[in-house]
Design a protein around this motif. Structure first.
Motif, PDB file in Angstrom:
ATOM      1  N   CYS A  36     125.350  19.922  51.285  1.00 44.97           N
ATOM      2  CA  CYS A  36     125.864  19.635  49.919  1.00 44.97           C
ATOM      3  C   CYS A  36     125.234  18.344  49.589  1.00 44.97           C
ATOM      4  O   CYS A  36     125.376  17.314  50.428  1.00 44.97           O
ATOM      5  CB  CYS A  36     127.235  19.959  49.792  1.00 44.97           C
ATOM      6  N   GLY A  38     125.879  15.340  46.511  1.00 44.99           N
ATOM      7  CA  GLY A  38     126.676  14.995  45.230  1.00 44.99           C
ATOM      8  C   GLY A  38     126.420  13.452  44.752  1.00 44.99           C
ATOM      9  O   GLY A  38     125.753  12.794  45.293  1.00 44.99           O
ATOM     10  N   ALA A  53     128.052  18.051  42.112  1.00 43.81           N
ATOM     11  CA  ALA A  53     127.384  18.442  43.456  1.00 43.81           C
ATOM     12  C   ALA A  53     127.068  19.712  43.317  1.00 43.81           C
ATOM     13  O   ALA A  53     126.892  20.287  42.342  1.00 43.81           O
ATOM     14  CB  ALA A  53     128.710  18.302  44.399  1.00 43.81           C
ATOM     15  N   SER A  55     125.069  22.784  46.034  1.00 50.55           N
ATOM     16  CA  SER A  55     124.844  23.519  47.357  1.00 50.55           C
ATOM     17  C   SER A  55     123.270  23.207  47.653  1.00 50.55           C
ATOM     18  O   SER A  55     122.460  23.645  46.819  1.00 50.55           O
ATOM     19  CB  SER A  55     125.310  24.736  47.539  1.00 50.55           C
ATOM     20  N   THR A  61     126.476  24.782  41.264  1.00 52.01           N
ATOM     21  CA  THR A  61     126.871  23.441  40.993  1.00 52.01           C
ATOM     22  C   THR A  61     128.123  23.173  40.464  1.00 52.01           C
ATOM     23  O   THR A  61     128.991  24.219  40.304  1.00 52.01           O
ATOM     24  CB  THR A  61     125.846  23.266  39.835  1.00 52.01           C
ATOM     25  N   TYR A  62     128.545  22.096  40.639  1.00 53.88           N
ATOM     26  CA  TYR A  62     130.120  21.700  40.166  1.00 53.88           C
ATOM     27  C   TYR A  62     130.112  20.281  39.597  1.00 53.88           C
ATOM     28  O   TYR A  62     129.451  19.453  39.895  1.00 53.88           O
ATOM     29  CB  TYR A  62     130.885  21.526  41.648  1.00 53.88           C
ATOM     30  N   TRP A 106     130.478  22.052  49.273  1.00 55.04           N
ATOM     31  CA  TRP A 106     130.946  20.775  48.359  1.00 55.04           C
ATOM     32  C   TRP A 106     132.304  20.490  48.379  1.00 55.04           C
ATOM     33  O   TRP A 106     133.049  21.114  48.680  1.00 55.04           O
ATOM     34  CB  TRP A 106     130.450  21.278  46.854  1.00 55.04           C
ATOM     35  N   TYR A 113     132.017  13.049  52.775  1.00 59.03           N
ATOM     36  CA  TYR A 113     130.552  12.925  52.735  1.00 59.03           C
ATOM     37  C   TYR A 113     130.036  12.113  53.920  1.00 59.03           C
ATOM     38  O   TYR A 113     130.815  11.199  54.123  1.00 59.03           O
ATOM     39  CB  TYR A 113     129.969  12.264  51.300  1.00 59.03           C
TER      40      TYR A 113
END
Length: 126
Positions: A36, A38, A53, A55, A61-62, A106, A113
């Motif tokens: 992921c 972001g 973010a 994948s 998508t987010y 994500w 992260y």
């Protein structure tokens, strides 16, 4: 360890647009394929917050609610680059924007992260 380099920040008037790019030096983190990537942002005196973010494989998508409908995250696999197109910018979007990557799925939590870019300043004037 993958290196992330952001570019594209700057000064824009409210209602304007900016595009950010994040180029990755590779697609593996700690021997595992990146899962992921972001974008986060941090305004002065505030905590780092999730923006968007995606994948690395697949199409998911987010977005944070505050940017949904205005920002778009996308990627270019051969270029190993992630983009953040920001439209209808508001003064409250002013922050340092960071690109980040992780091996897992994500997440909205910065601590999840594994790699971070150096950040790029976005300033939106009213």
């Amino acid at each position: 360890q993958v290196q992330l380099v952001e570019s594209g920040g700057g000064l824009v008037q409210a209602g304007g647009s900016l595009g950010l790019s994040c180029a990755a030096s590779g697609l593996t983190l700690f021997g595992r394929v990146m899962g992921c990537m972001g974008w986060f942002r941090q305004a002065p005196g505030k905590e780092r917050e999730f923006v968007a973010a995606l994948s690395w494989s697949g199409t998911n998508t987010y977005y944070a609610d505050s940017v949904k409908g205005r920002f778009t995250i996308s990627r270019d696999n051969p270029k190993k680059t992630v983009y953040l197109q920001m439209n209808s910018l508001k003064p409250e979007d002013t922050a340092v924007y960071y690109c980040a990557a992780r091996t897992g799925p994500w997440s909205t939590r910065p601590l999840d992260y594994d790699a971070w870019g150096q950040g790029t300043q976005v300033t939106v004037s009213s």
